[in-house]
Structures are given as structure tokens and as C-alpha cells.
Design a protein around this motif. Structure first.
Motif, PDB file in Angstrom:
ATOM      1  N   LEU A  47      49.024  20.813  29.023  1.00  0.00           N
ATOM      2  CA  LEU A  47      49.267  21.921  29.931  1.00  0.00           C
ATOM      3  C   LEU A  47      48.063  22.845  29.975  1.00  0.00           C
ATOM      4  O   LEU A  47      47.359  23.052  28.995  1.00  0.00           O
ATOM      5  N   TYR A  51      49.521  29.387  32.520  1.00  0.00           N
ATOM      6  CA  TYR A  51      50.788  28.955  33.073  1.00  0.00           C
ATOM      7  C   TYR A  51      51.785  30.097  32.965  1.00  0.00           C
ATOM      8  O   TYR A  51      51.685  30.945  32.096  1.00  0.00           O
ATOM      9  N   ASP A  55      56.776  27.845  34.588  1.00  0.00           N
ATOM     10  CA  ASP A  55      56.018  26.587  34.619  1.00  0.00           C
ATOM     11  C   ASP A  55      56.114  25.877  33.281  1.00  0.00           C
ATOM     12  O   ASP A  55      56.319  24.662  33.208  1.00  0.00           O
ATOM     13  N   ASP A  58      59.624  24.426  32.816  1.00  0.00           N
ATOM     14  CA  ASP A  58      59.830  23.251  33.666  1.00  0.00           C
ATOM     15  C   ASP A  58      59.108  22.040  33.095  1.00  0.00           C
ATOM     16  O   ASP A  58      59.657  20.933  33.057  1.00  0.00           O
ATOM     17  N   LYS A  59      57.880  22.235  32.657  1.00  0.00           N
ATOM     18  CA  LYS A  59      57.104  21.115  32.131  1.00  0.00           C
ATOM     19  C   LYS A  59      57.673  20.649  30.792  1.00  0.00           C
ATOM     20  O   LYS A  59      57.673  19.449  30.492  1.00  0.00           O
ATOM     21  N   SER A  60      58.168  21.569  29.998  1.00  0.00           N
ATOM     22  CA  SER A  60      58.771  21.200  28.724  1.00  0.00           C
ATOM     23  C   SER A  60      60.004  20.333  28.948  1.00  0.00           C
ATOM     24  O   SER A  60      60.221  19.344  28.248  1.00  0.00           O
ATOM     25  N   THR A  62      60.598  18.415  31.614  1.00  0.00           N
ATOM     26  CA  THR A  62      60.218  17.101  32.137  1.00  0.00           C
ATOM     27  C   THR A  62      59.606  16.217  31.052  1.00  0.00           C
ATOM     28  O   THR A  62      59.766  14.994  31.079  1.00  0.00           O
ATOM     29  N   GLU A 234      52.449  13.515  40.278  1.00  0.00           N
ATOM     30  CA  GLU A 234      51.167  14.049  39.813  1.00  0.00           C
ATOM     31  C   GLU A 234      50.349  12.998  39.059  1.00  0.00           C
ATOM     32  O   GLU A 234      49.433  13.338  38.307  1.00  0.00           O
ATOM     33  N   TYR A 270      53.380  15.759  31.049  1.00  0.00           N
ATOM     34  CA  TYR A 270      54.569  16.518  31.429  1.00  0.00           C
ATOM     35  C   TYR A 270      55.304  15.951  32.645  1.00  0.00           C
ATOM     36  O   TYR A 270      56.290  16.534  33.095  1.00  0.00           O
ATOM     37  N   THR A 271      54.857  14.837  33.180  1.00  0.00           N
ATOM     38  CA  THR A 271      55.591  14.239  34.297  1.00  0.00           C
ATOM     39  C   THR A 271      55.216  12.774  34.411  1.00  0.00           C
ATOM     40  O   THR A 271      54.429  12.245  33.630  1.00  0.00           O
TER      41      THR A 271
END
Length: 298
Positions: A47, A51, A55, A58-60, A62, A234, A270-271
Motif C-alpha cells: 500500500l 492513503y 482506503d 477497503d484494501k485490508s 480485499t 488493478e 490488496y486485490t
């Protein structure tokens, strides 16, 4: 030319001193307010340092979903209990913990299954070697703080029986440092010929020198998935270097082949996903046409 008066010169000097002092005080205020953000002993996955809380949350989420999907992914160990059994060892030391779960093939079925077991047990799952890898990774880490953090390495597997000829094994390594938000994942894949009692590599399945063509097929598939959105939104195309270093990291299925890539090789941590599925029909131009190739359509 008339020379400036002494009075005028003095005034200019006073003004210059005033503005210089003002600038110095302004710089001091900036220096006092320019406090560094909280530093983490390790990067929080990949990351950005900039941020928002949303954000980050959300990334955590995913990341956890991505890892959970991998761990929950079904394999065929339950369907082949007679052929496959689990072995496990746990090593708990001050600097690290290793929890290794790996498969063993029933040698009563075929004596050549011993070749698989010897390699996995004595080499790949060798506790001394795994511990050595962990300690070396600490020494190679850029951050001196790495030596002060305990690593926990969990290694588990997925296994697939393609036919009475082929067994595919995916090992996924979950590396977790105390102080980190999430573990990172890396992968090793092995394909074993039950008839020959030997491990198979890229060259056993694919035409020699076909790497560039296969990379083009993979990147085309990645682009298709990116345009569809969802998991791949992404992600990016693979570089030649990344593919060549991972070209043996695939498992087999009746109708498709699945390549696995470490964190941040094909998608950010993260995705996205760790793998890309390629239907065998799309791989016909690069598959060997020999009868010994278990992927060739009969």
C-alpha cells in the motif's frame, strides 16, 4: 551619479535583517510541524504511504478475501485418501515458527511413489533448509528491524489428480512477520508422472522455445480479465523476466492449466488473484503433441 545617503543605506540593511529573521522563524515553524508519519517496521503489504483510513480498510478487507479464497479453494485430497496422506511438522523457535503440511503418496500403490515422497520429505519439506531460508531472508532484508521481528511461516498444499498418470501439487507459503498487518504469499508447483515415477517440468509439456508465445497467450488472457473488471481490475501484464522465473509454477486439470504467481508479480497484494487459468484448447499451439504428454487431447 549621486551616492545613496547613509540614512538610506541603514534602512535597507534593517529591512534585509528583518526579512531574513522572519524567514528563519517561518522555517523553524515548518520544521516543528513537519513531523514524520508513523513508521512501520515493514511496508504494509504494497500500500502507498498516502492513503485514507477508508482506503486502508477497503484494501485490508480485499487482502483477507483474496487470501481466504486461496485457502478455501477445493482440491482432491479427500477424494483420494487411499493414495494421499498428510504429514505435518511444527517448529517453534525464538526467531521463527514453521508449520508445514505436505502430502505423501501411498507407496503400496506403486513403488515409484517413493521418488515423490523422498523429494518432498527430504528436500522440499526439509526443516533445516526451511529454517535456513528464513534466517537468510532476515539477513538480506533492507531493514535492520527485520532481525527483531519473528517470522511465522505456514506452508500448506492443494493437490490434483489429473489422471492415472499425473499428480499436480501446489504449495502455498504464508509468511507473516509480527508487526505486519497481513502475511505475504508465495508459491511452488510440482507435477509428478505416476507411471514414470518422475517430476515433470515446462519442457515436458510445452514445445521447446515456446515461452514467448505462451507469455503472449497469458498476457492476452490477463487483459481480457482486466477489461471484465472484478478481481483483475488493478492487475497488469507479466514481464518476460517474471514469467521465465515462474514458468514451472503451474498445476494441471482435465480441461485447463493454472499458473500461480507470488504477491505483486501479476496483481498488487490488496486485490486481484494469485493465478490465471488457461483452457487447454487455447494452449494447443504450444503443447507438445507426444502421446506421453498427459495434456494432449486423445
Amino acid at each position: 551619479m549621486r551616492k545613496p545617503s547613509l540614512k538610506y543605506t541603514s534602512l535597507v540593511l534593517v529591512l534585509l535583517l528583518f526579512f531574513n529573521c522572519k524567514n528563519e522563524k517561518h522555517q523553524e515553524v515548518l520544521d516543528q510541524n513537519d513531523t514524520p508519519e508513523k513508521e512501520y517496521p515493514f511496508p504494509i503489504d504494497t500500500l502507498s504511504a498516502e492513503y485514507t483510513d477508508k482506503d486502508f480498510l477497503d484494501k485490508s478487507i480485499t487482502i483477507e478475501l483474496k487470501q481466504s479464497n486461496l485457502i478455501k479453494k477445493e482440491d482432491e485430497r479427500e477424494a483420494f485418501k487411499g493414495l494421499i496422506s498428510d504429514e505435518r511438522y511444527v517448529v517453534d523457535k525464538k526467531d521463527y515458527k514453521i508449520n508445514f503440511n505436505y502430502p505423501v503418496l501411498n507407496e503400496n500403490f506403486k513403488n515409484s511413489n517413493k521418488n515423490f515422497n523422498d523429494f518432498i520429505t527430504n528436500y522440499y519439506a526439509n526443516v533445516t533448509q526451511v529454517a535456513s531460508e528464513i534466517m537468510q531472508s532476515k539477513l538480506l532484508c533492507d531493514s535492520i528491524a527485520a532481525e527483531n521481528f519473528r517470522e511465522e511461516r505456514y506452508i500448506d498444499y492443494k493437490i490434483y489428480i489429473v489422471s492415472d498418470q499425473l499428480v499436480s501439487v501446489l504449495f502455498y507459503k504464508e509468511n507473516f512477520y509480527s508487526g505486519a498487518m497481513h502475511p505475504s504469499f508465495s508459491f511452488d508447483c510440482f507435477n509428478f508422472d505416476l507411471n514414470e515415477g518422475a517430476f515433470m517440468t515446462y519442457e515436458d509439456f510445452f514445445v521447446q522455445g515456446s515461452e514467448d508465445e505462451l507469455l503472449e497467450i497469458i498476457n492476452k488472457k490477463i487483459q481480457q480479465q482486466i477489461h471484465k473488471g472484478e478481481l483483475y481490475y488493478e492487475c497488469w501484464e507479466l514481464s518476460s523476466t517474471d514469467f521465465f522465473s515462474s514458468k514451472n509454477n503451474f498445476v494441471l486439470n482435465d480441461t485447463y492449466l493454472e499458473f500461480y504467481f507470488d504477491d505483486c508479480v501479476m496483481c498488487p497484494s490488496y486485490t486481484g488473484t494469485y493465478s490465471i487459468e488457461l483452457p487447454l484448447v487455447e494452449l494447443l499451439p504450444v503443447l507438445k503433441k507426444y502421446a506421453s504428454n498427459g495434456l494432449v487431447f486423445q
